[in-house]
Design a protein around this motif. Structure first.
Motif, mmCIF file in Angstrom:
data_model
loop_
_atom_site.group_PDB
_atom_site.id
_atom_site.type_symbol
_atom_site.label_atom_id
_atom_site.label_comp_id
_atom_site.label_asym_id
_atom_site.label_seq_id
_atom_site.Cartn_x
_atom_site.Cartn_y
_atom_site.Cartn_z
ATOM 1 N N ILE A 141 0.844 -1.197 0.000
ATOM 2 C CA ILE A 141 0.000 0.000 0.000
ATOM 3 C C ILE A 141 0.876 1.242 0.000
ATOM 4 O O ILE A 141 0.609 2.216 -0.698
ATOM 5 N N ALA A 142 1.960 1.162 0.744
ATOM 6 C CA ALA A 142 2.825 2.327 0.831
ATOM 7 C C ALA A 142 3.789 2.418 -0.343
ATOM 8 O O ALA A 142 4.636 3.313 -0.385
ATOM 9 N N SER A 143 3.681 1.500 -1.290
ATOM 10 C CA SER A 143 4.645 1.514 -2.392
ATOM 11 C C SER A 143 4.522 2.774 -3.214
ATOM 12 O O SER A 143 5.466 3.229 -3.829
ATOM 13 N N ASP A 144 3.348 3.331 -3.238
ATOM 14 C CA ASP A 144 3.216 4.640 -3.854
ATOM 15 C C ASP A 144 3.693 5.640 -2.810
ATOM 16 O O ASP A 144 3.313 5.552 -1.644
ATOM 17 N N LEU A 145 4.532 6.592 -3.232
ATOM 18 C CA LEU A 145 5.137 7.451 -2.227
ATOM 19 C C LEU A 145 4.266 8.633 -1.870
ATOM 20 O O LEU A 145 4.655 9.486 -1.082
ATOM 21 N N GLY A 146 3.098 8.680 -2.415
ATOM 22 C CA GLY A 146 2.242 9.846 -2.193
ATOM 23 C C GLY A 146 1.662 9.867 -0.792
ATOM 24 O O GLY A 146 1.770 8.929 -0.011
ATOM 25 N N GLU A 147 1.016 10.970 -0.550
ATOM 26 C CA GLU A 147 0.464 11.230 0.767
ATOM 27 C C GLU A 147 -0.674 10.277 1.088
ATOM 28 O O GLU A 147 -0.764 9.711 2.173
ATOM 29 N N ARG A 148 -1.526 10.075 0.109
ATOM 30 C CA ARG A 148 -2.713 9.272 0.358
ATOM 31 C C ARG A 148 -2.345 7.821 0.631
ATOM 32 O O ARG A 148 -2.924 7.180 1.513
ATOM 33 N N ALA A 149 -1.380 7.320 -0.131
ATOM 34 C CA ALA A 149 -0.989 5.934 0.075
ATOM 35 C C ALA A 149 -0.389 5.767 1.458
ATOM 36 O O ALA A 149 -0.646 4.789 2.163
ATOM 37 N N ASN A 150 0.383 6.742 1.860
ATOM 38 C CA ASN A 150 0.987 6.697 3.191
ATOM 39 C C ASN A 150 -0.085 6.643 4.273
ATOM 40 O O ASN A 150 -0.051 5.838 5.193
ATOM 41 N N GLU A 151 -1.041 7.516 4.100
ATOM 42 C CA GLU A 151 -2.125 7.570 5.062
ATOM 43 C C GLU A 151 -2.885 6.246 5.099
ATOM 44 O O GLU A 151 -3.187 5.710 6.170
ATOM 45 N N ALA A 152 -3.156 5.717 3.908
ATOM 46 C CA ALA A 152 -3.867 4.446 3.831
ATOM 47 C C ALA A 152 -3.079 3.364 4.536
ATOM 48 O O ALA A 152 -3.631 2.538 5.274
ATOM 49 N N SER A 153 -1.790 3.389 4.325
ATOM 50 C CA SER A 153 -0.948 2.369 4.932
ATOM 51 C C SER A 153 -1.006 2.439 6.452
ATOM 52 O O SER A 153 -1.124 1.426 7.140
ATOM 53 N N ALA A 230 -4.675 3.391 -1.670
ATOM 54 C CA ALA A 230 -3.671 2.488 -2.231
ATOM 55 C C ALA A 230 -3.614 2.616 -3.744
ATOM 56 O O ALA A 230 -4.585 3.023 -4.365
ATOM 57 N N PRO A 231 -2.486 2.274 -4.333
ATOM 58 C CA PRO A 231 -2.414 2.246 -5.793
ATOM 59 C C PRO A 231 -3.446 1.262 -6.351
ATOM 60 O O PRO A 231 -3.757 0.253 -5.694
ATOM 61 N N ALA A 232 -3.955 1.537 -7.531
ATOM 62 C CA ALA A 232 -5.057 0.734 -8.061
ATOM 63 C C ALA A 232 -4.754 -0.761 -8.122
ATOM 64 O O ALA A 232 -5.586 -1.577 -7.707
ATOM 65 N N PRO A 233 -3.566 -1.174 -8.607
ATOM 66 C CA PRO A 233 -3.337 -2.622 -8.646
ATOM 67 C C PRO A 233 -3.309 -3.236 -7.261
ATOM 68 O O PRO A 233 -3.773 -4.368 -7.067
ATOM 69 N N VAL A 234 -2.799 -2.478 -6.293
ATOM 70 C CA VAL A 234 -2.802 -2.992 -4.923
ATOM 71 C C VAL A 234 -4.238 -3.092 -4.418
ATOM 72 O O VAL A 234 -4.596 -4.027 -3.688
ATOM 73 N N GLY A 235 -5.051 -2.148 -4.844
ATOM 74 C CA GLY A 235 -6.461 -2.228 -4.497
ATOM 75 C C GLY A 235 -7.059 -3.528 -4.991
ATOM 76 O O GLY A 235 -7.792 -4.214 -4.273
ATOM 77 N N ALA A 236 -6.721 -3.876 -6.223
ATOM 78 C CA ALA A 236 -7.210 -5.128 -6.783
ATOM 79 C C ALA A 236 -6.739 -6.292 -5.943
ATOM 80 O O ALA A 236 -7.496 -7.221 -5.635
#
Lengths: 476, 102, 461, 678
Positions: A141-153, A230-236
């Motif tokens: 989930i945190a593989s995307d370095l953006g803010e939202r992914a971090n928060e989701a993680s 999370a990034p879309a593929p991780v969402g999947a």
């Protein structure tokens, strides 16, 4: 541990070795394509290794792992899903910053965790698999370095941590009461002595943990935020593999231990099923984010799935299996479509981004619409037969209350799936949206294959049904 | 060596678990929350040991080792993620995590 | 899927044939009507159109319950797209409403189908979805009633029966012309067909038990639709409400479950398909030319488009039940059949005949008569439209004046032969091509209470 | 010859088809030729067939001809079949001849109208339907003609479609008659369901055979509903108000449809089914009473009309009222006889009125006419003859003979009271008839008359004048009597005085008109403009306020309901459900605050709720209806025994009640600690 044992767990060995190899090789070859190819070939090899493994089945590899038709089938499903996710990820990750090699390594490990869950026959492997999967997901989930992914993680890891502790504590209580950690033995002893309060308490705590992993209401709160962040593929991956592995385990656990025959647990799961359906569907109605909509929809789908659990028996197992397979195909396809359309800077997530897509990308939009229709349960798609079997299992056991709730919810759900489809097919007006990104080949192929599979499962359920019947005979 | 009744150990585990849970529920600092989760996990480990003791099996202790290991793994990843959050926002307040909602 | 007792079982009998032919006929009409109306994405439009027609056709021919359900659902998505893509202003709302209403109904039907499947399986040991097998499923009264309700829900929504009709005006008003034609002409008929084919034969006692309630709904629908039609300002909505009224007659005819009424319902279904379809084509043609559906902005079109006016008048007359046109014959037979079951019911349903005059005439006069509005001049219908409308008119006339060939070949045979006076004639006709229905109708005739005894003695001519 | 019976309705219908398909491209002359010729040929066919019929009467006095099998379904059978007997022959003859003359008149009268060929097409269609009505052998086929003429009436009233008031009048006519027709249709269904056939003759025979009990009641009910249909079509109270408005149509239409033929269809229908009515004396009395009522209502209204066509329309209602009076008395031959004479003289009146109106450039108001005797001699003489025949001036007019027959019959069959009404009506008739004559043709000259009449208009007027004078000598009653003799009441009542009175009263009426409307005209014009008299005038003029009553009673509530229902209140529950779902969704979305802390709390809370639930389900307190229901449904799984952990009490006391764990979660450890043994 004999050679046959090793053959039986070959898929897991393959994945483990691939993960190790990839870690080592990452020092030398860091090309994105190479890492992705390695992952895909590892998954494919693991999938292929199911053939020798099935020759060894059924086999209990120590008390921890049970390789039988059931677990092999789910292993296959999970691997297939992982391949699709990897293919989608490749196009998605291409050109993004971040540790690309690690992404695929963690993906391998996460899938391994999922498979451990599927083959688990013991509390220890249950916990082990869940943790491997969970910890890997924090990373993914945190593989995307953006803010939202971090928060989701962060959200995911804290809540997952709580869930894990509930799980182990529940397990401890069950162990205290029953004195065994093997599922089959637990079933036997429960049958002999009945359920004591500790057992019930333990099972309830395990339920909470499982409900959390399944994102069933009322333990669903994290899901929309995490799916969206999370990034879309991780969402999947989250929606399919993570959820599917837990469902597979839970199904075996409950069917084998017969816990659902316990009245309180039945009530609990019934309540969870109904709550999940209504919460998921009603919350999905007016979302503007596609990923969030899909998240809520996946909450509702857990509710549907639980009806098959409640029905129990062979029919319930077959229905749940078919439903899961159909759900895998549809939800990965839907997330896949989002993935394919996501550019480097921004994911195509808002409903408005999709306006008139059908006229610019007819095939892609068609496939996306097919996935949504399958989630909605329209005939000729896998989703319809999945829903059909679940309803059949429910009707067979005269679970009228749940079946009616199921029907009502399916009607409600139609609204938001169709809402997306109308947007897809509406004429785009106003200023033309920026040029859409070029479609990555790997993902496109994956989406095409998924669509074909969707229709195949929708019109020709025979082969999968046969497999499921065989799987059901593994322990019923 | 005087044996401690298994129930006592289980009760202690329950108390520990409750303490951890309380911490999780009331603390806002992420690190403390993480620590509370560790307490809960360890409470569970203790319960396993007590159970293993009751059945005179090593299984409980094995499970405890599992729990310890995996908790460590979990914490390491969690700390990394939390660190990045801190790096980005300069705070560890859990209530500041809330941009995703609806 | 033989494993779970699903088979591809298609069959045709008179009823199915009649409706299948109507499907083909109206399908062509719809294509003709969309010739110029659809200028964008024509290929995709016709794909949707064909899919709907295929779904409807399949539903009319399927004799396997699951297969029927699949076809039943299959028409929804393309129809939905037709409304949502090529519709007018409020198309999304209308399309969604249409879909959700029908979907809610059909899911309940699915549950009932499954229930029937298991009831049959438990009772006889044969798990199957085959219609012929399921016909004589033994079941308790309560079970039968609940299962029947599931089917009724789907069919009543589709028909549509009051109070489940509210999706119809919106869907009709917003759909493109071809879509409206298909919707009014065919999709509504699938509901009626389902009742004749499935509801009564499968659940005879339950259907009989609920008949009084349905009668009430049907009569309310007849009057309610007719009254509301007059209140509309949107031409297509007006026509949609007339459909509600007419389908009330069909519903009444079906639930009377009496030979004459059933055949009347069948004739009415076919003629309603043609006449309402034609009215929608005309409404579409006006919209194409005058760019409005608001009747307040219409008037005096007769001077510039007399042919269109004549056609509108003809189909309005059909709609109001002018003798000599098929709709009248259908309504008459329905009333005649219902009269034997319940005279008061027939009398109150006849109110619809008065009400239908009011809205039909008002519609024609408002749109075509009166002083020509500024800019009311518009080109008259061309050859393509004229040919379409003429063929529809011919159908209505044929069924109105010489329905014998139709009734012989496609009418619902079997139980005709009981009237209120208990005259038994002609029941020998129940075999032949219609063997499928023959026995069943006679068997499941709802008991008409003391009516047959009341009037004895009929002098033979 | 008789086998060509089908040609009689077929010829006008062919004319209609020809005009429909090609009329637009035809020149006027050709349209007129086709339209008129078709009806003319039909008239010739009637003539030839009639001669054949009278010359060699078929056995049983009728000739039936089946055309095709219309509906045949089980026991129910209705054929398209024709039947020729004295009654239908008379009717067909009157219809075709009048129609022919009126069409000849129209060929000139309508010249230059933009819908010229459409006019002839509609007229031909009307004649065809009227002939179907008259000749039909069964009720359903008759109903086809019945509704068909209604349709044509609608089309022709609204012929000038660009004016909105014609549309209103047309609609009103169709809707009101349809109300009656629907009752008629129910009657037809009743007959079919009770007698198993719709063949008129069979129904009559069956009816006659079963005069009492159940069958009699059915017959009465059927008669009543047939009467309702007849009332609507024939504009009798209480369904009469459409007729004056129907005058919005072109004058030949008023002459043919709303005076001579269609309006009298109700009379024909009752005469045709008289056997049924004879079974129901109460219904017969009702017919007579309604006829008399209409006669008086319309007579007084006609007296105060200023629009010449409306006055004639009220007069038509009155004359049909006379016919109903005769029908009610059982003298249906007299009714048909009066129908014939009325057809001629009323057509004559309308056509000459049409000539006057055209000559004055479309002026309808009699108050603006006057002194036209010299300027329009042909119109004057024909109108005078018509009025005389309408008033039934004795001996010289045809109207006298038929009306005399009716009045005598009324006295014999219905008693003195209704006879009194009839004789009053006759007086009023003469009064208003000559009022019109004096207003239009005598006195001060009003507007200028411009146009000269051509042969096309003159010839029909002359011919109709002759018929209005001399058709009284045709032996229709005895001819019809061959079908069924008049009731024998005639012999029992002495009608000599009545005969004298019915000869005197019209003369008195005409004389009174001379005095009031010619000699002492100022007296009428000097009537006060306000007060009771003016109010009465307005009341009579509006046709006794029926329109306003119906407006209040039916039209407004209906429109109100329609408008109120525009938004379809049945949609409200669905809209409400959608709104509720939206609200719920927004509300639930609030729980998704994204705050981790809140998530934790809610998750734990849910866990506790589930635990509480799981204990309830043990049967201690089934607090949830759902749970109880579900458990009942499931038949209850094997009851879970709770074998508490043997000999160890601590956990038993601390764990079964999970609420205590909440307490622990809250930080209070007391309960657990209390449970520990020292």
């Amino acid at each position: 541990m004999s050679a046959t044992d090793l053959v039986a767990i070959l898929p897991m060995l393959v994945l483990t070795m691939a993960a190790v190899a990839a870690t080592v090789l990452a020092a030398f070859r860091t090309s994105h394509a190479f890492n992705a190819a390695l992952a895909v070939s590892a998954f494919a090899l693991a999938l292929f290794s199911l053939v020798p493994a099935s020759n060894a089945a059924p086999r209990a590899v120590t008390a921890l792992i049970s390789v039988d038709a059931y677990s092999l089938l789910f292993t296959g499903l999970l691997l297939g899903a992982a391949i699709a996710v990897t293919l989608f990820s490749y196009g998605y990750n291409e050109g993004r910053e971040g540790g690309l090699a690690e992404f695929y390594i963690v993906l391998l490990i996460a899938t391994l965790g999922a498979i451990v869950l599927a083959v688990s026959a013991h509390v220890a492997t249950f916990f082990l698999g869940l943790e491997i999967l969970g910890v890997s997901l924090y990373v993914l989930i945190a593989s995307d370095l953006g803010e939202r992914a971090n928060e989701a993680s962060i959200k995911y890891l804290i809540l997952a941590g709580i869930a894990s502790s509930f799980l182990v504590f529940g397990m401890a209580l069950v162990y205290t009461e029953l004195g065994t950690m093997e599922f089959s033995e637990m079933a036997r002893r429960t049958g002999e002595s009945g359920a004591g309060p500790l057992l019930l308490a333990g099972l309830a705590m395990i339920t909470v943990a499982a409900g959390f992993k399944l994102a069933a209401a009322p333990f669903h709160m994290w899901a929309p935020d995490v799916y969206e962040g999370a990034p879309a593929p991780v969402g999947a991956f989250l929606a399919a593999v993570s959820k599917g592995a837990v469902a597979a385990l839970l199904l075996r656990f409950f069917l084998q231990t017969g816990s659902l025959a316990l009245h309180p647990l039945f009530i609990v799961f019934g309540a969870v099923a109904v709550a999940s359906m209504f919460t998921g569907n009603i919350l999905a109605l007016f979302q503007t984010s596609i990923k969030r909509t899909l998240a809520y929809s996946s909450i509702a789908h857990v509710g549907y799935l639980l009806i098959a659990f409640l029905a129990g028996g062979r029919a319930g197992m077959v229905a749940a299996g078919y439903y899961l397979a159909a759900y895998f195909v549809s939800i990965i396809g839907a997330f896949g479509a989002v993935t394919l359309l996501s550019g480097k800077d921004r994911e195509l997530d808002l409903l408005d981004d999709y306006r008139g897509l059908a006229w610019q990308r007819p095939w892609l939009a068609g496939a996306f619409a097919a996935m949504l229709l399958s989630l909605a349960g329209m005939p000729l798609t896998a989703g319809f037969l999945g829903k059909f079997f679940v309803a059949a299992a429910g009707v067979r056991e005269a679970l009228w209350f749940f079946v009616i709730a199921f029907a009502i919810n399916s009607a409600i759900a139609v609204y938001y799936y169709l809402r997306i489809i109308t947007v897809l097919f509406s004429p785009s007006y106003g200023e033309a949206p920026g040029p859409l990104p070029r479609l990555p080949l790997a993902g496109t192929v994956a989406l095409g294959a998924l669509t074909l599979l969707l229709v195949f499962l929708g019109v020709y359920p025979g082969p999968l049904l046969a497999l499921l019947e065989e799987a059901a005979s593994a322990f019923l | 060596m005087a044996t401690v009744p298994a129930e006592y150990a289980l009760a202690l585990a329950a108390v520990l678990f409750a303490l951890g849970l309380t911490g999780v529920l009331v603390r806002r600092n992420m690190i403390y929350v993480l620590m509370s989760i560790e307490v809960m996990l360890n409470a569970a480990g203790l319960a396993f040991i007590a159970a293993g003791y009751r059945w005179a099996e090593p299984d409980g202790q094995v499970m405890f080792v599992f729990i310890l290991t995996l908790a460590a793994a979990e914490v390491s990843v969690a700390l990394a993620v939390i660190f990045r959050f801190f790096h980005r926002t300069g705070t560890l307040d859990l209530d500041k995590v809330g941009s995703l909602k609806g | 899927m033989p494993g779970i007792g699903v088979g591809i079982h298609l069959a045709v009998d008179g009823l199915g044939l009649a409706l299948a032919l109507l499907t083909a006929f109206l399908g062509m009409a719809a294509i003709a009507a969309s010739w110029t109306g659809i200028s964008e994405r024509t290929g995709f439009f016709h794909l949707c159109l064909m899919s709907v027609i295929a779904g409807v056709m399949g539903a009319f021919l399927a004799l396997d319950l699951l297969l029927f359900y699949v076809f039943w659902e299959l028409m929804l998505v393309p129809m939905f797209l037709m409304i949502a893509v090529w519709g007018h202003g409020g198309r999304y709302r209308a399309a969604l409403k249409f879909f959700i209403f029908t979907q809610a109904g059909s899911l309940l039907m699915l549950v009932s189908i499954l229930g029937l499947y298991f009831v049959h399986g438990t009772e006889t040991g044969i798990y199957t979805f085959d219609y012929m097998e399921l016909l004589d499923t033994p079941m308790g009264r309560a079970t039968e009633f609940w299962l029947m309700l599931g089917f009724l829900a789907a069919f009543a929504v589709k028909l549509p029966a009051v109070p489940f009709h509210t999706w119809l005006p919106e869907a009709h008003a917003e759909a493109p012309t071809g879509g409206s034609v298909i919707l009014a002409g065919l999709l509504l008929k699938t509901g009626a067909y389902g009742m004749i084919r499935f509801l009564f034969p499968l659940f005879p006692n339950a259907a009989e038990a609920i008949a009084p309630a349905v009668y009430a709904l049907a009569v309310i629908g007849i009057v309610y639709g007719a009254v509301l039609a007059l209140g509309q300002t949107d031409l297509k909505r007006l026509i949609a409400y007339t459909s509600v009224s007419h389908m009330g007659f069909v519903l009444l005819g079906i639930f009377a479950w009496e030979g004459l009424a059933l055949n009347g319902a069948l004739v009415l279904m076919v003629c309603h398909g043609a006449s309402t379809g034609a009215l929608f084509i005309i409404a579409g043609a006006i919209e194409e030319r005058a760019h409005t559906r608001e009747m307040a902005r219409m008037g005096g079109f007769w001077s510039s488009a007399p042919k269109m006016g004549g056609a509108a008048l003809f189909f309005a007359l059909a709609s109001l039940g002018l003798p000599g046109l098929g709709n009248f014959l259908g309504e008459f037979l329905v009333l005649l059949g219902v009269f034997g079951v319940n005279p008061l019911l027939a009398a109150s349903a006849a109110l619809g005949l008065v009400a239908s005059v009011i809205y039909s005439l008002w519609m024609v006069q408002k749109v075509f008569h009166g002083p020509a509005l500024p800019g009311a001049a518009m080109p008259d219908i061309g050859g393509r439209e004229a040919a379409t409308l003429a063929s529809m008119a011919a159908l209505v006339l044929w069924l109105g004046l010489y329905p014998a060939p139709f009734l012989d070949r496609m009418g619902i045979k079997g139980h005709i032969g009981k009237t209120a006076s208990g005259i038994e004639t002609g029941s020998a006709k129940g075999t032949g091509a219609n063997g499928l229905e023959a026995g069943r109708l006679a068997e499941h005739r709802p008991d008409m209470g003391d009516a047959p005894e009341r009037q004895g003695g009929r002098k033979e001519k | 010859m008789k086998e060509f019976l089908w040609l009689i309705p077929a010829l006008p219908f062919a004319g209609f088809l020809a005009l429909l398909l090609a009329g637009r491209s035809m020149p006027e002359r050709l349209s007129a030729l086709v339209g008129t010729g078709a009806v003319g040929l039909s008239a010739i066919a009637v003539l030839l067939i009639g001669i054949d019929f009278i010359g060699s009467p078929p056995p049983g006095g009728f000739h039936a001809q089946g055309l095709w099998s219309w509906v045949e379904l089980g026991w129910f059978r209705a054929d398209a079949a024709l039947r020729l007997d004295a009654l239908s022959l008379t009717m067909a003859a009157v219809v075709t001849f009048t129609a022919f003359l009126i069409l000849v008149y129209s060929a000139e009268f309508m010249a230059g109208d933009e819908g010229y060929s459409r006019f002839f097409a509609y007229m031909d269609l009307f004649v065809a339907f009227m002939l179907v009505l008259v000749l039909a052998d069964n009720f359903l086929f008759l109903y086809l003609g019945w509704e068909g003429v209604g349709l044509c009436s609608f089309l022709l009233i609204g012929f000038r479609y660009k004016e909105s008031h014609t549309g209103y009048a047309a609609r009103k006519a169709f809707i009101m008659t349809r109300a009656g027709d629907t009752a008629f249709l129910i009657g037809i269904i009743l007959l079919a369901a009770s007698f198993g056939t719709l063949d008129i003759q069979t129904v009559m025979e069956v009816g006659e055979g079963a005069a009492s009990g159940q069958q009699g009641a059915i017959a009465a009910l059927a008669a009543l509903s047939i009467l309702a249909g007849a009332l609507g079509k024939s504009a009798q109270a209480p369904l009469q108000t459409w007729l004056p408005d129907a005058m919005a149509g072109p004058t030949p239409v008023s002459a043919l449809i709303h005076a001579a033929t269609m309006v009298a269809a109700g009379v024909y229908l009752i005469a045709r089914t008289h056997a049924l009515f004879e079974l129901a004396p109460a219904v017969m009395a009702l017919i007579a009473a309604l006829g008399a009522a209409t006669l008086l209502i319309s007579g007084l209204s006609a007296l105060v009309q200023s629009d010449i066509k409306r006055a004639l329309a009220y007069s038509t209602m009155g004359q049909v009222g006379f016919m109903f009076l005769a029908l009610g008395a059982g003298y249906w031959q007299a009714a048909i006889f009066h129908f014939m004479t009325h057809a001629f003289f009323k057509a004559l009146l309308f056509l000459s009125a049409g000539a006057v109106i055209t000559a004055l450039g479309g002026e309808h108001d009699m108050k603006r006419m006057g002194g036209l005797r010299k300027r329009l001699p042909l119109a004057f003489w024909s109108f005078l003859i018509g009025a005389a025949s309408l008033s039934a001036l004795p001996l010289v007019t045809a109207g006298y003979y038929s009306k005399d027959l009716i009045l005598k019959g009324a006295l014999a069959g219905s008693g003195a009271f209704l006879w009194g009404a009839g004789i009053t009506g006759a007086f009023v008739t003469a009064l208003y008839a000559f009022r019109m004559v004096f207003l239009v043709f005598f006195g001060k000259a009003g507007a200028d008359a411009a146009r000269r009449t051509g042969m096309g208009i003159a010839a029909p007027l002359v011919l109709l004048s002759a018929l209005a004078l001399f058709s009284g000598f045709i032996g229709v009653p005895s001819f019809l009597g061959a079908v069924a003799p008049p009731p024998d009441t005639a012999a029992q009542v002495d009608t000599t005085l009545a005969g004298v009175l019915s000869a005197l009263v019209p003369v008195l009426g005409a004389a009174a008109a001379y005095v009031v409307f010619f000699k002492r005209r100022a007296w009428v014009e000097g009537l006060p403009e306000k007060g009771f008299v003016a109010g009465l005038h307005a009341f009579l003029r509006s046709g006794w306020g029926f329109d306003r009553l119906y407006e209040r009673l039916f039209v407004r509530p209906y429109l109100l309901a329609a408008r109120a229902g525009r938004e379809d209140f049945m949609d409200a529950p669905y809209a409400g459900a959608a709104k509720a779902a939206e609200l719920l969704s927004r509300l639930l979305a609030k729980t998704q605050s994204g705050q981790v802390r809140r998530m934790r709390w809610m998750t734990i809370g849910a866990l506790l709720a589930l635990r509480a639930r799981s204990y309830d389900a043990h049967g201690r307190s089934p607090s949830s209806g759902v749970a109880a229901w579900a458990s009942a449904r499931l038949g209850g799984p094997s009851r879970v025994v709770l074998p508490f952990w043997r000999s160890r009490s601590i956990l038993r006391s601390s764990f079964p009640f999970w609420t205590e764990e909440i307490a622990a979660a809250d930080g209070s450890l007391k309960p657990i600690l209390n449970g520990c043994p020292a």
